[in-house]
Design an enzyme around this catalytic site. Structure first.
Site, mmCIF file in Angstrom:
data_model
loop_
_atom_site.group_PDB
_atom_site.id
_atom_site.type_symbol
_atom_site.label_atom_id
_atom_site.label_comp_id
_atom_site.label_asym_id
_atom_site.label_seq_id
_atom_site.Cartn_x
_atom_site.Cartn_y
_atom_site.Cartn_z
ATOM 1 N N LYS A 47 37.851 34.538 43.552
ATOM 2 C CA LYS A 47 38.046 35.226 42.273
ATOM 3 C C LYS A 47 36.741 35.934 41.903
ATOM 4 O O LYS A 47 35.726 35.294 41.648
ATOM 5 C CB LYS A 47 38.433 34.204 41.207
ATOM 6 C CG LYS A 47 38.830 34.764 39.867
ATOM 7 C CD LYS A 47 39.301 33.600 38.991
ATOM 8 C CE LYS A 47 39.715 34.048 37.610
ATOM 9 N NZ LYS A 47 40.145 32.905 36.782
ATOM 10 N N GLY A 107 43.625 40.454 37.346
ATOM 11 C CA GLY A 107 43.800 40.176 35.925
ATOM 12 C C GLY A 107 42.630 40.698 35.141
ATOM 13 O O GLY A 107 41.817 41.494 35.638
ATOM 14 N N ASP A 161 45.508 29.041 27.579
ATOM 15 C CA ASP A 161 46.096 30.217 28.217
ATOM 16 C C ASP A 161 47.085 29.800 29.297
ATOM 17 O O ASP A 161 47.063 30.316 30.413
ATOM 18 C CB ASP A 161 45.003 31.113 28.807
ATOM 19 C CG ASP A 161 45.516 32.534 29.106
ATOM 20 O OD1 ASP A 161 46.540 32.923 28.497
ATOM 21 O OD2 ASP A 161 44.908 33.230 29.934
ATOM 22 N N VAL A 203 41.497 38.826 42.755
ATOM 23 C CA VAL A 203 41.515 37.595 43.530
ATOM 24 C C VAL A 203 41.899 37.954 44.961
ATOM 25 O O VAL A 203 42.901 38.640 45.189
ATOM 26 C CB VAL A 203 42.518 36.575 42.959
ATOM 27 C CG1 VAL A 203 42.504 35.299 43.793
ATOM 28 C CG2 VAL A 203 42.195 36.259 41.506
#
Length: 839
Positions: free
Chosen positions: A548, A529, A645, A534
């Site tokens: 991550k 992302g 989010d 990840v």
């Protein structure tokens, strides 16, 4: 003469009418609430209690085609409180409910026996529906308070006022609750709520035979694990234990009020009260609600505290049994003693506001003073702890534990005092030993101060690094950031003690993480992302984790990294992902999470080859789990947190498909009375952002509610919301669902991969909740507490949704010269948008 003949004819007609009416009435019931042995009940006929509160009859739940006999509230939208033939339904509406051979029986159309009560020895039996909602069989010639059989002895999923929950020790009857299979099927479900009367009685919530939650024992005022259980003016709680019976009940003094306790098909205990003004059931307590409600979360001798981070800590005199797992926030192995016990020399640690340990094997003496408790426990070398068995009126009686202590919890207030056996040296008892300690302290005081000062400086430096504030340093100290085998350990790592501002989080070195992920190999990559990649990893002891890693080229990751560490480490809930540790070394910033076997929701939901794995029951459980996680963030956690989010890719799924909200990099913490904030840095994902946030930068809990509504509709439909713009003149997902709902075609939007095994009632309820959550005006949207109630209750009255909010944004395929003048990035559904303010 004509007049007399007419009058005589009318009298005969009237007499015949009442004779026929009397005949048919007597064949049905002698009164509205009673059925005799010569009468029967068929579909379309009901018994109604004298108070008009309860009704008994034939019903079919939701969209089921099967028929049942049950009891419901008469003046409240159908809320069923008892079902006779829950596991043996009638396949059509033809059935007969009556008394036969001193029993209550249900026959189908072919006169097959479908259900029956126990046979009694009544000479002249009658069946009666009481004002309490209790269906009883009694002898018409005996005292009306003497029941030969009663439905209150055989509950389904609901506990009503004055209904006994527990054991009749003379007959062996165990009155416990068992969930429905689903809203369309009242059959015996997976979850049960039972009272264990051995030792110090307490209640357990089980999934099949596995314990999920424990109430704590009854301490004279409440269950010790339910500090919210406070008597109010109209409600009181009772707990009776003697040689004949052990049971709990509650009483409502105001007969115009309705309250009930239920266990749901998703595994929640919920207490509801009916609110006439809103015509809805209001949920004012439920369990399990957080991580500390999970059974044995912190293992033997571990203390769970939902207001601490991590939630597990060892009490004084104990240390983690598995230090590496403990540092990664897995406290299930519990704690062990630092010092062996020495029986008659041992002391007792006084712990306050405790949920008492698991109490099935305890010994209870209800006639002993607390002072005698200590004497008795100290003389018994196998006694590990004691407490008052009754905390009322200053406390009385004793309960003694003789083995390991399990499933303890500490509250800010509530609970009760617990005294745990420790070695005298761990208590810190002073007399002669105190003189020696003082002498030693004087001798090495200067050294201790020097070492303490260095330790504090070092710890603050490392925590500053983990929070993203990298200090200036020369080449000579770059290699000194991570010592102690890669994990920074302090006394607080063992005890869980910390100040409000200080945050303890295990720090792992980069080499350990690189080894765990096979040097971040592509085959271990789980996703990518705006933050970075990840990877799946496996630590030396075998624990699987998700790693991550902040991309070095990321312009948005540093602040999000700091925010994630500050926020998610402080909150714990079964529907929030756990942050296990972090790494800050050289230019690396890495977060380590618990590993989710089924990856993210979008990975399964929007993949046509995998979406069939999400049957309706899993989808519904995922929706409810996300709702409970958001409710915790907005209302039940120490800090009011707005996620900002929420989207499908930020919902992770464990091996049981339990949803876990993740990625708190953009979350914001609100004060206790703050309800809204404004920002010039709009962050989020188009397709999930509320109109007021995307347009004006206003965000609140209702912004998360909007995102949740989008998620609900995506889960139901199996389709992405294509962003707030029109593509080829077609509506986005919100508009499409809204149009189908208005046209009465709501079920047509359901993902076809679900198949035919679903509850139409639940599907439509989820669609309605989703549409209510995405309404254009924030004030029209429900709170998450209301959303949870609407999802969990089959009878909650819901308003009709208004037009969804359409936030028209620029399509990522459109370009113009002005777009390059802003530091702006966005996409649809997958990629986070960050609009940065000027520097």
């Amino acid at each position: 003469m004509k007049s007399i003949t007419t009058r005589h004819h009318c009298s005969i007609t009237t007499l015949l009418f009442f004779t026929i009416l009397s005949f048919f009435t007597s064949k049905f019931a002698s009164s509205l609430d009673t059925l005799t042995a010569t009468e029967s009940l068929v579909n379309g006929q009901t018994l109604i209690s004298t108070s008009q509160d309860f009704e008994l009859g034939f019903f079919t739940p939701g969209n089921s085609r099967n028929w049942y006999v049950g009891i419901w509230y008469k003046n409240i939208p159908r809320t069923y409180v008892w079902v006779a033939n829950r596991d043996n339904p009638l396949t059509n509406s033809s059935g007969t409910f009556k008394i036969l051979n001193q029993s209550i029986v249900l026959f189908d159309r072919a006169e097959n026996l479908i259900w029956s009560s126990n046979q009694t020895n009544a000479r002249n039996p009658v069946m009666q529906l009481l004002d309490s909602g209790n269906l009883v069989l009694r002898d018409q010639e005996s005292d009306s308070g003497q029941f030969l059989w009663q439905s209150f002895d055989y509950p389904t999923d609901t506990l009503l006022p004055d209904m006994k929950f527990g054991w009749d020790l003379n007959t062996g009857v165990n009155r416990f609750l068992r969930s429905w299979k689903s809203s369309d099927d009242p059959g015996t479900g997976d979850f049960s709520f039972k009272l264990e009367y051995h030792g110090f009685p307490e209640a357990f919530l089980l999934k099949d035979q596995e314990i999920k939650y424990r109430s704590g024992p009854w301490n004279g005022q409440r269950f010790s694990g339910v500090p919210e259980m406070e008597p109010v003016d109209y409600m009181s709680f009772n707990f009776i234990t003697n040689q004949d019976e052990v049971y709990y009940s509650f009483h409502i003094s105001n007969k115009s009020l309705y309250s009930r306790l239920s266990v749901t098909s998703s595994g929640l205990l919920q207490r509801f009260a009916w609110v006439p003004e809103t015509q809805q059931w209001s949920q004012f307590w439920y369990a399990p609600k957080d991580q500390c409600d999970d059974y044995r979360e912190c293992g033997p001798y571990g203390i769970c505290d939902s207001n601490a981070s991590p939630v597990c800590k060892c009490m004084k005199g104990f240390q983690p049994k598995n230090i590496q797992a403990w540092n990664l926030r897995d406290g299930s192995s519990g704690c062990v003693r630092r010092t062996d016990l020495n029986c008659l020399k041992d002391k007792f640690l006084h712990m306050r506001n405790m949920k008492l340990p698991e109490s099935e094997t305890t010994y209870v003496d209800r006639n002993t003073s607390l002072k005698d408790c200590e004497l008795m426990c100290s003389r018994n070398c196998s006694c590990t702890a004691y407490a008052n068995s009754n905390i009322s009126n200053g406390g009385s009686g004793c309960v003694f534990w003789t083995g390991e202590l399990f499933d303890m919890r500490q509250y800010p207030k509530g609970g009760q005092d617990l005294y745990v056996r420790l070695a005298a040296s761990d208590i810190g008892d002073g007399s002669s030993a105190g003189t020696i300690i003082i002498g030693i302290a004087v001798g090495i005081g200067i050294l201790i101060l020097a070492l303490s000062g260095f330790s504090i400086w070092k710890r603050k430096r490392l925590l500053s690094v983990c929070n993203g504030n990298t200090p200036q340093k020369g080449p000579q100290d770059r290699s000194q950031d991570f010592l102690l085998n890669g994990v920074v350990i302090s006394k607080k790592d063992y005890t869980g003690e910390r100040s409000t501002d200080e945050l303890e989080l295990p720090l792992l070195d980069f080499s350990t993480i690189a080894t765990a992920t096979n040097n971040f190999a592509d085959e271990n990559k789980l996703g990518e992302g705006g933050f970075g990649r990840v990877h799946k990893g496996r630590l030396v002891e075998g624990q699987e984790v998700a790693v991550k890693r902040l991309s070095k080229n990321s312009v948005q990751g540093t602040e999000e990294f700091k925010n994630e560490v500050r926020l998610i480490a402080r909150v714990q809930h079964r529907n929030l992902v756990r942050l296990l540790g972090c790494c800050v070394e050289k230019d690396e910033k890495i977060l380590i999470y618990e590993f989710m076997e089924n990856r993210s929701l979008d990975f399964v939901l929007f993949n046509k080859a995998k979406s069939s794995l999400l049957n309706w029951q899993r989808r519904f459980n995922i929706i409810c789990g996300i709702a409970r996680g958001l409710l915790y963030l907005h209302q039940d956690s120490r800090f009011r947190i707005i996620h900002r989010d929420l989207k499908a890719s930020n919902i992770l799924l464990d091996h049981e498909w339990t949803p876990k909200i993740s990625d708190f990099g953009m979350a914001r913490m609100f004060g206790g009375d703050q309800i809204q904030a404004n920002t010039v840095r709009v962050v989020g994902t188009y397709g999930y952002m509320s109109p007021e946030y995307a347009m004006d930068g206003l965000f609140s809990a209702k912004s998360d509610v909007f995102s949740f509504g989008v998620l609900v509709l995506e889960i139901v439909c199996g389709e992405k919301n294509r962003g707030f713009y029109h593509s080829f003149s077609e509506l986005n997902l919100l508009g499409h669902v809204w149009r189908q709902w208005k046209d009465g075609k709501g079920l047509e939007v359901l993902d076809k991969s679900v198949g035919n095994s679903y509850s139409p009632c639940e599907v439509l309820r989820c669609i309605q909740v989703g549409l209510l959550c995405v309404q254009e005006k924030a004030e029209d949207r429900p709170t998450m507490s209301s959303a949870v109630l609407m999802l969990s209750s089959e009878t909650a009255t819901m308003p009709q949704p208004r037009t969804p909010g359409y936030c028209l944004g620029r399509s990522p395929f459109e370009t113009d010269s002005s777009s390059s003048k802003q530091d702006e990035s966005f996409s649809v559904n997958h990629v986070t948008v960050t609009v940065l303010d000027a520097r």
